[in-house]
Scaffold this motif. Structure first.
Motif, PDB file in Angstrom:
ATOM      1  N   UNK A 767      11.316  -4.659  12.177  1.00 41.59           N
ATOM      2  CA  UNK A 767      12.734  -5.000  12.044  1.00 41.59           C
ATOM      3  C   UNK A 767      13.547  -4.703  13.313  1.00 41.59           C
ATOM      4  N   UNK A 768      13.195  -3.660  14.075  1.00 38.94           N
ATOM      5  CA  UNK A 768      13.955  -3.352  15.286  1.00 38.94           C
ATOM      6  C   UNK A 768      13.717  -1.923  15.695  1.00 38.94           C
ATOM      7  N   UNK A 769      14.279  -1.552  16.855  1.00 34.73           N
ATOM      8  CA  UNK A 769      13.966  -0.218  17.387  1.00 34.73           C
ATOM      9  C   UNK A 769      14.642   0.908  16.605  1.00 34.73           C
ATOM     10  N   UNK A 770      15.769   0.606  15.953  1.00 31.80           N
ATOM     11  CA  UNK A 770      16.426   1.647  15.157  1.00 31.80           C
ATOM     12  C   UNK A 770      15.752   1.758  13.780  1.00 31.80           C
ATOM     13  N   UNK A 771      15.427   0.605  13.220  1.00 34.53           N
ATOM     14  CA  UNK A 771      14.894   0.574  11.851  1.00 34.53           C
ATOM     15  C   UNK A 771      13.559   1.296  11.732  1.00 34.53           C
ATOM     16  N   UNK A 772      12.687   1.076  12.695  1.00 39.90           N
ATOM     17  CA  UNK A 772      11.336   1.630  12.587  1.00 39.90           C
ATOM     18  C   UNK A 772      11.254   2.979  13.290  1.00 39.90           C
ATOM     19  N   UNK A 773      10.242   3.788  12.921  1.00 37.38           N
ATOM     20  CA  UNK A 773       9.960   4.981  13.715  1.00 37.38           C
ATOM     21  C   UNK A 773       9.542   4.508  15.098  1.00 37.38           C
ATOM     22  N   UNK A 774       8.400   3.843  15.155  1.00 37.39           N
ATOM     23  CA  UNK A 774       7.982   3.137  16.374  1.00 37.39           C
ATOM     24  C   UNK A 774       7.705   1.706  15.951  1.00 37.39           C
ATOM     25  N   UNK A 775       8.425   0.754  16.532  1.00 36.33           N
ATOM     26  CA  UNK A 775       8.358  -0.634  16.085  1.00 36.33           C
ATOM     27  C   UNK A 775       6.907  -1.120  16.007  1.00 36.33           C
TER      28      UNK A 775
END
Ligand code: MGD
Ligand code: SF4
Length: 812
Positions: A767-775
């Motif tokens: 989903x994106x760099x904020x959404x995931x722990x590590x994309x």
């Protein structure tokens, strides 16, 4: 509007433009402040009588979405042919031409092979332009497989109102005139529909009415209520029936709506049956049968045992609710409905509105006001023999089979079974899917047991995703098509109800697109139709050319013209003075576009009394409508209604099948191994599944009672936590019979002992760099759906989210 915005020099004042928010199904009329060609602020559109100019907190996050640096800005194709959670797709940018050529070729392969039924369209959130892509395109290509997300939203809520008062949709609640508001598993200050309206009037509501909230968790609305009833999950029907019992036994029902005993003597004596001939029923059907078959024994003492609530509280709520009749609302949310036996829970809770005469009445529960939009041209003449043959196949979600009655609007096999489509694909039952298109959906995250969707998508040879972000669904796709954002970048419209009105509110492009985005429901199908036409199949393009501009009669020649003409076509009766039918008046298209919202006439109370769309025309406590539907389904499968119910995991037999009755919850997992019932809930900040990459979502997470900024917490009652040796801040693993997630423990009194609550929304690994722990690698927090087994309320087709599973908790 875009031209006007572009003419505004950067340093000067900006201008407000009308638009619509689709952060959730409230579908609110908004205004966007545009400076130069950038959107900088959002507020409620003061012209809407539904939203009354108000806004909810999450509306503002649309700004973070539209300017998110992680948006997909150009079409992409996958370079790694292997599909899997741990396979990097290796997406590389391509042109729109290449992307659509590839998709058109894949569709033509199906048409050439006479296999058009192996095409599938998956829809998440949508506007009412949806039929262009979802219905017309799928039919003209020749497939039965247009699968919407409705059954993972809240279809079982609609089941209750349909099989009592013939209305398959969400209701509006006349809260400003109500004297009692009894809310079941809904959180109108946070998530249930029309949040801006309800939030803005709630101060007055709590002054004027008593508010009671039934939920295992102290929700935002429960925190401001007079009564919180922290019920044992899945026992809502027990409470509803006890309230019905008290209302009848104490003579608190509405004589005006329900009727009365012929001699005026109340014969509803606990435990005793009543002779039906002694009662003169008015606008309802079967109140005495309901009492005799079920309600007479459902005492508050009985319900106290089932629900874990004090008998005195049940009695007090029932009496206060009954005394407020008819200005007493029973507000049915997803909580009591989205359960294995939720169809009956939904009926039981909604039936209270019938008892107190709140249906269609001042201070009660209302249906939709009339509106006058127009359907798009019919596709039939453009469906050739291949299409007609393809369309006849069974749908991939298996609706209508013995174990999936899916009884939308009285018809067996008519409701979608969104989540079961994954099993249909995986088992190639009834056949394999070869080409799939998904838009504004993320079933690999939003459906329960999403690993099934991962495997299902990996199995489909060609998947295209129309999306703003590279989500978990995109990860398994072959082509990504970058999509416009609804509030700022596209034409469309939606309809919504509250405050005794219905509005039709417009979307329009008001900012400069900073990526090569196109609109899912209009521009993309047009461009694809052109590609198909170039390949000798022009039926779709010829059909779309019928969407002429109502003002000039011109047929569309480009994707831009098509999206504008289609919108004008659908809404003509709202803005064209020559076609005026009711509600707000406009002087033409430009006037409507500038205002951005049409309001209906005010609600016509009590017009449906005696004319409800049920088999009897009345509000049915004994649902003749459900009886007919179930008998039709049983006949189709050459069996009995009793056997249908057993096969579908319901307890009812005989006449109970047709009335709101109690069934114990069907919860997966044994209590010894899994001591806690899992409680899933929504966030005040969830733009459905689309807030995940907004930093404000995490900054303000403590707006959800019990939650913490930048954490994904499981809320555990301190008494329970002590028993398992868990403290606030501990990292824990939650395990259910179908999966496990890791998150943080939070000790909180606002949760019923024996249950553990966690907000839905985190746990993204893409989903994106904020959404995931590590994309692409690790999640941030845990996805609740990994814990919840893929189960169904099979009568409505709904996916189960509540009272569905037990879990265990371990410190790690
Ligand atoms: P979303 O998760 O909102 O949709 O579930 P879905 O219908 O699957 O994801 C939408 C996807 O579309 C995003 O991932 C993004 O990739 C893309 N997208 C975002 N904006 C746009 C846009 O403007 N255009 C296009 N084309 N794409 C866009 C939602 C569903 O989830 C719903 S409605 C409900 S009510 C359920 N809620 C819920 C819950 O409360 N708890 C649990 N456990 N599960 C739930 N799932 C359901
Ligand atoms: Fe309305 Fe939902 Fe948008 Fe809030 S997020 S403004 S409630 S549509």
């Amino acid at each position: 509007a875009l031209a006007e915005a572009q003419d505004t020099p950067q340093k000067e004042k900006g201008t407000w433009h009308a638009g619509t928010c689709q952060g959730c199904t409230s579908w609110c009329a908004k205004q966007v402040y545009v400076v130069g060609d950038r959107a900088v602020k959002i507020r409620g559109n003061p012209h809407s009588k539904v939203c009354v100019g108000a806004s909810c907190v999450r509306a503002h996050m649309a700004l973070q979405q539209v300017y998110d640096p992680d948006r997909i800005k150009t079409p992409m194709k996958r370079t790694n042919p292997k599909k899997g959670r741990h396979e990097d797709p290796g997406f590389v940018p391509i042109s729109w031409d290449e992307a659509l050529d590839t998709l058109a070729d894949k569709i033509m392969e199906l048409r050439d092979a006479g296999e058009t039924h192996k095409y599938m369209l998956m829809r998440g959130r949508y506007t009412y332009m949806r039929d262009i892509l979802y219905d017309r395109m799928t039919k003209i290509i020749g497939s039965p497989n247009n699968i919407s997300h409705s059954a993972i939203c809240a279809e079982a809520e609609k089941f209750g109102s349909y099989y009592t008062e013939g209305y398959w949709s969400y209701r509006q609640y006349d809260v400003t005139k109500a004297r009692y508001v009894l809310i079941w598993g809904a959180d109108p200050l946070a998530a249930n529909r029309q949040v801006p309206f309800y939030s803005s009037v709630w101060g007055d509501v709590v002054d004027r009415a008593r508010v009671a909230v039934v939920e295992p968790r102290l929700s935002a609305t429960a925190g401001k209520a007079d009564e919180w009833l922290p019920i044992v999950p899945g026992q809502d029907s027990a409470l509803a029936l006890a309230i019905a019992h008290v209302i009848l036994a104490r003579g608190l029902w509405s004589r005006e709506f329900v009727g009365d005993f012929k001699d005026g003597t109340n014969r509803f004596v606990p435990g005793q049956t009543v002779d039906e001939s002694t009662f003169d029923e008015r606008f309802t059907h079967g109140v005495v049968a309901w009492w005799n078959l079920e309600v007479k024994d459902r005492t508050p003492a009985w319900a106290a045992e089932k629900t874990g609530l004090p008998e005195a509280q049940i009695l007090r709520v029932a009496e206060d609710f009954g005394k407020a009749a008819p200005r007493a609302i029973s507000w049915v949310g997803g909580g009591p409905s989205m359960q294995v036996r939720g169809g009956y829970g939904s009926m039981a809770c909604h039936a209270l509105n019938g008892l107190v005469g709140a249906c269609d009445n001042e201070g009660g529960t209302l249906v939709s006001n009339k509106e006058y939009t127009r359907k798009f041209p019919k596709p039939d003449a453009f469906m050739d023999d291949i299409a007609k043959k393809g369309k006849k196949h069974e749908k991939i979600d298996q609706r209508g089979r013995l174990t999936f009655p899916a009884l939308k609007s009285g018809k067996p096999g008519s409701a979608v079974l969104t989540n079961n489509a994954a099993d249909g694909i995986l088992n190639e039952d009834p056949y394999e899917i070869k080409v799939a298109v998904g838009y504004m959906n993320n079933f690999t995250f939003s459906c329960t047991q999403p690993d099934r969707w991962e495997r299902a998508l990996a199995k489909i040879p060609f998947v295209a995703h129309l999306t703003t972000h590279a989500s978990e669904f995109s990860w398994f796709s072959d082509i990504l098509l970058p999509n416009t954002h609804h509030l700022f970048e596209k034409y469309g419209y939606v309809k919504s109800i509250a405050n005794g009105y219905r509005h039709v509110t417009l979307m329009q492009p008001v900012i400069k697109r900073i990526g090569d985005y196109k609109t899912d429901e209009t521009e993309v199908p047009w461009l694809l139709a052109e590609k198909l036409s170039q390949r000798g199949f022009d039926n779709l393009l010829r059909h779309y050319k019928e969407y002429r501009d109502p003002e000039t009669g011109k047929e569309p020649t480009t994707a831009d013209e098509f999206s504008l003409y289609a919108l004008k076509y659908a809404t003509q009766s709202l803005w064209d003075p020559a076609q005026y039918k009711g509600g707000d008046r406009f002087n033409g298209w430009e006037d409507f576009l500038k205002t951005g919202v049409w309001n209906s006439d005010p609600y016509p109370y009590r017009k449906r009394w005696g004319k409800m769309k049920t088999a009897t025309g009345k509000f049915e406590f004994y649902s003749v409508t459900l009886k007919k539907a179930l008998e039709k389904h049983a006949k189709k499968h050459k069996t009995t209604v009793d056997e249908v119910l057993t096969a579908c995991n319901y307890e009812a037999q005989g006449e109970l099948a047709f009335i709101p009755h109690h069934e114990d919850p069907f919860t997966i997992g044994d209590a010894d191994t899994y001591p806690f019932v899992f409680v899933d809930h929504k966030s005040r900040l969830n733009r459905e599944g689309r807030s995940a990459n907004c930093s404000w979502y995490y900054d303000f997470k403590d707006l959800d009672p019990g939650d913490e900024p930048w954490q994904d917490v499981a809320k555990i009652n301190p008494a329970d936590a002590q028993k398992i040796g868990v403290k606030s801040g501990d990292t824990i693993r939650i395990t259910s019979p179908t999966g496990a997630i890791e998150c943080t423990a939070k000790l909180w009194e606002g949760i019923r002992p024996g249950t553990v609550a966690k907000c839905f929304g985190q746990g993204h690994w893409a989903y994106g760099r904020v959404a995931a722990g590590v994309f692409g690698k690790t999640p941030r927090g845990g996805n609740n759906n990994d814990l919840i087994p893929a189960e169904y309320d099979r009568l409505s087709g709904s996916t189960v989210r509540h009272a569905g599973t037990r879990v265990k908790i371990e410190r790690i």
